[in-house]
Design a protein around this motif. Sequence first.
Motif, short mmCIF file in Angstrom:
data_model
loop_
_atom_site.label_atom_id
_atom_site.label_comp_id
_atom_site.label_asym_id
_atom_site.label_seq_id
_atom_site.Cartn_x
_atom_site.Cartn_y
_atom_site.Cartn_z
N LYS A 1 2.12 7.18 -6.43
CA LYS A 1 1.15 8.26 -6.63
C LYS A 1 1.72 9.60 -6.16
O LYS A 1 1.46 10.64 -6.77
CB LYS A 1 -0.15 7.95 -5.89
CG LYS A 1 -0.91 6.73 -6.44
CD LYS A 1 -2.10 6.37 -5.57
CE LYS A 1 -3.12 7.49 -5.55
NZ LYS A 1 -4.30 7.13 -4.74
N ASN B 1 1.24 4.05 -2.93
CA ASN B 1 1.02 5.46 -2.58
C ASN B 1 2.25 6.30 -2.89
O ASN B 1 2.13 7.47 -3.27
CB ASN B 1 0.67 5.57 -1.09
CG ASN B 1 -0.81 5.37 -0.83
OD1 ASN B 1 -1.65 5.75 -1.65
ND2 ASN B 1 -1.13 4.75 0.29
N TYR C 1 -2.97 -4.06 -8.45
CA TYR C 1 -2.11 -3.25 -9.33
C TYR C 1 -0.71 -3.87 -9.46
O TYR C 1 -0.18 -4.01 -10.56
CB TYR C 1 -2.03 -1.83 -8.79
CG TYR C 1 -1.10 -0.92 -9.56
CD1 TYR C 1 -1.43 -0.45 -10.83
CD2 TYR C 1 0.13 -0.53 -9.02
CE1 TYR C 1 -0.58 0.37 -11.54
CE2 TYR C 1 0.99 0.31 -9.71
CZ TYR C 1 0.63 0.75 -10.98
OH TYR C 1 1.48 1.57 -11.68
N VAL D 1 0.84 -1.20 0.00
CA VAL D 1 0.00 0.00 0.00
C VAL D 1 0.87 1.25 0.00
O VAL D 1 0.66 2.18 -0.79
CB VAL D 1 -0.95 -0.01 1.22
CG1 VAL D 1 -1.73 1.30 1.29
CG2 VAL D 1 -1.92 -1.20 1.13
N PRO E 1 -3.70 2.95 -9.14
CA PRO E 1 -5.14 3.09 -8.87
C PRO E 1 -5.43 4.28 -7.97
O PRO E 1 -4.54 4.78 -7.27
CB PRO E 1 -5.50 1.77 -8.19
CG PRO E 1 -4.21 1.33 -7.53
CD PRO E 1 -3.12 1.78 -8.47
N ASP E 2 -6.67 4.71 -8.00
CA ASP E 2 -7.07 5.84 -7.14
C ASP E 2 -6.99 5.48 -5.68
O ASP E 2 -6.64 6.30 -4.85
CB ASP E 2 -8.49 6.30 -7.51
CG ASP E 2 -8.56 6.89 -8.91
OD1 ASP E 2 -7.52 7.40 -9.38
OD2 ASP E 2 -9.63 6.82 -9.53
N SER E 3 -7.33 4.24 -5.35
CA SER E 3 -7.33 3.81 -3.95
C SER E 3 -6.29 2.73 -3.76
O SER E 3 -6.52 1.56 -4.10
CB SER E 3 -8.73 3.29 -3.55
OG SER E 3 -8.70 2.77 -2.23
N ALA E 4 -5.14 3.14 -3.25
CA ALA E 4 -4.08 2.16 -3.04
C ALA E 4 -4.44 1.19 -1.93
O ALA E 4 -4.04 0.02 -1.96
CB ALA E 4 -2.78 2.89 -2.68
N GLU E 5 -5.18 1.64 -0.93
CA GLU E 5 -5.56 0.78 0.18
C GLU E 5 -6.37 -0.42 -0.29
O GLU E 5 -6.24 -1.52 0.23
CB GLU E 5 -6.35 1.56 1.23
CG GLU E 5 -5.52 2.55 2.04
CD GLU E 5 -5.12 3.78 1.24
OE1 GLU E 5 -5.67 3.97 0.12
OE2 GLU E 5 -4.23 4.53 1.68
N MET E 6 -7.20 -0.21 -1.29
CA MET E 6 -8.07 -1.29 -1.78
C MET E 6 -7.45 -2.07 -2.93
O MET E 6 -7.66 -3.28 -3.06
CB MET E 6 -9.42 -0.71 -2.22
CG MET E 6 -10.22 -0.06 -1.09
SD MET E 6 -11.76 0.65 -1.69
CE MET E 6 -12.55 -0.78 -2.43
N ASP E 7 -6.69 -1.42 -3.78
CA ASP E 7 -6.31 -2.04 -5.05
C ASP E 7 -4.80 -2.19 -5.25
O ASP E 7 -4.36 -2.49 -6.36
CB ASP E 7 -6.87 -1.19 -6.21
CG ASP E 7 -8.38 -1.05 -6.15
OD1 ASP E 7 -9.03 -2.06 -5.84
OD2 ASP E 7 -8.88 0.06 -6.40
N SER E 8 -4.01 -1.99 -4.22
CA SER E 8 -2.55 -2.06 -4.42
C SER E 8 -2.11 -3.46 -4.83
O SER E 8 -1.26 -3.61 -5.71
CB SER E 8 -1.83 -1.62 -3.15
OG SER E 8 -2.19 -2.45 -2.06
#
Length: 935
Positions: free
Chosen positions: A724, A721, A907, A717, A897-904
Amino acid sequence: MEIHDRNELPGAPIDHFHVNLESQPPVVGEINEDVLARSRIATPSGPPSPSLDISAARPGGLSTISGVFAPVALSMFSILLFMRMGFVVGQLGFVMTVVQLLLAYAIVMLTVLSLCAISSNGAIEGGGVYYMLSRSLGPEFGGAIGVLFFVANVFSCALYISGFTEALLNNIGNGQFPDSPGWRFVYCVLVSVFLLIVSLLGASLFAKTALITFITISICYSTYLFTVLTNGAKDITIPKTNTHAYLVPDNISDPSSGSHVDYDQNLTARYTGWSWHSLSENMLSNYTHDYTTDKPVDFALMFAIIFSGVTGLMAGANMSGELARPSVSIPRGTVQAVFTTFVVYVLTALLMAATCSRELLQNNYTVMLDVNVSRWFILVGIFSTTVFSSLSNLIGSSRVLNRLSQDKLFGILLRPASIEIGDKNPVVSVFIAWLCVVLVLSIGAMNKIAKLTSIFFLLSYMGVNIATLALELTSAPNFRPSFKYFSWQTCAGGVLATATMMLVVDSAMSALAIVVLLVLIMILHYQAPVGSWGSISQALIYHQVRKYLLLLDVRKEHVKYWRPQILLLVSRPGSAVQLMDFVNDLKKSGLYVIGHVRKGAMDAQEPLDPLQQVFPYWLSLLDYLKLKAFVELTISNNIRVGLQQLMRLSGLGAMKPNTIVLGFHEETPREATLQEQQLLKDLRYSKIDRSAVVEYFTAGDYLPTELNGNMERIGGVDYVNALKDVLHMTKNLCVARHFYKLDKEALSRGWNGQKRFIDVWPVDLQKPGETGLGWDNSSLFLLQLACILSMSSRWRNIARLRVFICVNSLQDMHRRERQLKGMLDALRINAESIVVPWDHVVCHFGQAAGASGVNGAPPQSQPTIELPNAYVAAFNDMVKRYSAEAALCFLNLPLPPDSAEMDSDRYLRILRVLTDTLPPTLMVHGLSSVISTAL
């Protein structure tokens, strides 16, 4: 260095601090303790620093009069005063003699001002001028000029020995001794042996007799003044050594019949006593010839003779090791001696011009000897000045040589010269200097040696002026000389004056001497050990870098002059050596910073920043890998926060990273691969052995969090991030994978006798329909990086650039290939263009995408995390098929992804599939406009 009270009163006892700057470098195992000790902050209540040694002035040392004034005055009087002043006035005339004296003394005085500034800026030890220059300019410049100063002293010693021998033969023995060039060389060698014996006995006794010798010479000169005031006109016999004057034709009626020497003649010239007629006759120049060399004289030769006679201004500095207060005595005594000798020389020139006929001055170089009330006074003066000056030069040259050997600037070549016996008497250095003097004596006549002596001393003086000029221009805070009567203008004037007069004396020899100086500087730059006294080059570089960095305005940047300025974020350098070396090739003369975050926190109880203990290892690693990079380390409880610190704060001014490179986040970290054979075998300026560097960076517990023993890695995560964060800071992003496979040595050996390839795949997997030539900034940035790599010197001969473009239909292949070649030509990129069909890949993009792909319509774009595995795997298979034997691949990086917490995890899994089993791969996403087709 020694720090003197700048408000001290003359004659008051001098207390000073002695700072030991030449301590030995620490051994590898003690570097942490060494850094810790050197970085502790002393408190008023704590003990004094061990590097400070409070001491008093040197007990039993020489005073200003006996240690500086007398030696400088004696050396500057030399043979010119008693043996060449008549010849100078006879050729130049009184007016031009004064002009040349003013010119010579202007150069001397400008150099004296610089010498006084350097000598009053700190403690001076043995080695005299060389010690000052090497501690001011550093080992390269100081060592090179020190060698030339040694040579100058050797030539000057030979000059004085020649003068002594000439006076001895001409005035003692009445022709009973054989007189020929060979015999004169033998006599000179015998005199030099006497000087060698005195020098081997030690310099302290010689130095303490300087004042007595000066008084003796003053008495001898005063007898000449008495002669001028009391003696009337008389005829003076022209000496038999002037063979040219005694030439008579073999046949008077036939001038072309030749001539022979007839010593049966009684040739005389008139000594007029004080006469205004003689003064007017001797006012202007009248060049004839030099009867010792039988060559015509000119302005340059006469200046060389005058200047060689006033080169003794360093005599006091050469005795710095024997002075009680060298920082006070050298400036004061040197200035006093310079003014005293100038007045005496002008007075002597006036008396010569007003009391002697032009014929006498041009045909009798020892006119002062022949007209004096007693010849023995002048002979004593000649012998005293020549013996003292030659001894001063022999001892001075030996001290310079001894200091050069102690500083180990020439390695084992000068190691024997460091041998000392008794009261630090460098006997081997004295013997080597004596051998060099004997070699110079083989040149012959004194006036020949005078020209070479002048050139070497002028070059040495130019070095003193350059040293002071550099220190003044760099505005070094610790350059605070107590002597204030100098400026950068006087230093620059000294440099220009010495350089000009070198060319006037002999342009060819001067050019050769400068070439020798430059060669010595280059040799010492690469071979000499790094001195602990610092280098002026670092101060000059700092001064210029700061000035031009302020002029480098980020608002004036233009795409035509864009270059990558890269920050490589490294977690474990032991497993990233190939990547660090690759980025070094990619930077294209741009900024390269290697950043590292250590997990932890600053502890107020710790006496030292923990990063200072490891920083030397990082610098040594870069040196051993020959990476032209900076190192930035930071400490943080959160690695992502530490990465943000590095991305925001690395660089300075307009030189800040615009591209961030990270290694890929593998599921299991790779083992450290750093080995000793990957590093340079020898690094002369590294204090840490390469085995210690390898051991440090390959230790089993070396991870980014080794400070507290926590073995936790940066999580997926935080990693996503961090990617990003790079894009949010509007910096270009590069993610590197499989660089452990990169073996440039194997690449340089070739593959089946052919070059390997740098393959570029500027395909946006999220928008497979946009595969035409309307490339965005990211694709152009990808192409620019690949082009820069292919242009680098290390890749130019081992790899070729290939650019792949994908098309959805076979009908478009030829048209797209022509368009791609046209674009590459417009961008001036030398690359092979390849068009490949990828409809078999696009069909996996999705149901809608597959249908539209068949119908020829562009598919819809999708977020990275929604890319089907089959689509990504199919693209990976296609790249492997075409680029299996490539040295390197460049791919477009799918956006995080926009949400690293959910999709890391999703990805990172897509990136693994995308690059699975590929060659070393750099995934790139660019934001900057980096390519221009305009002039």
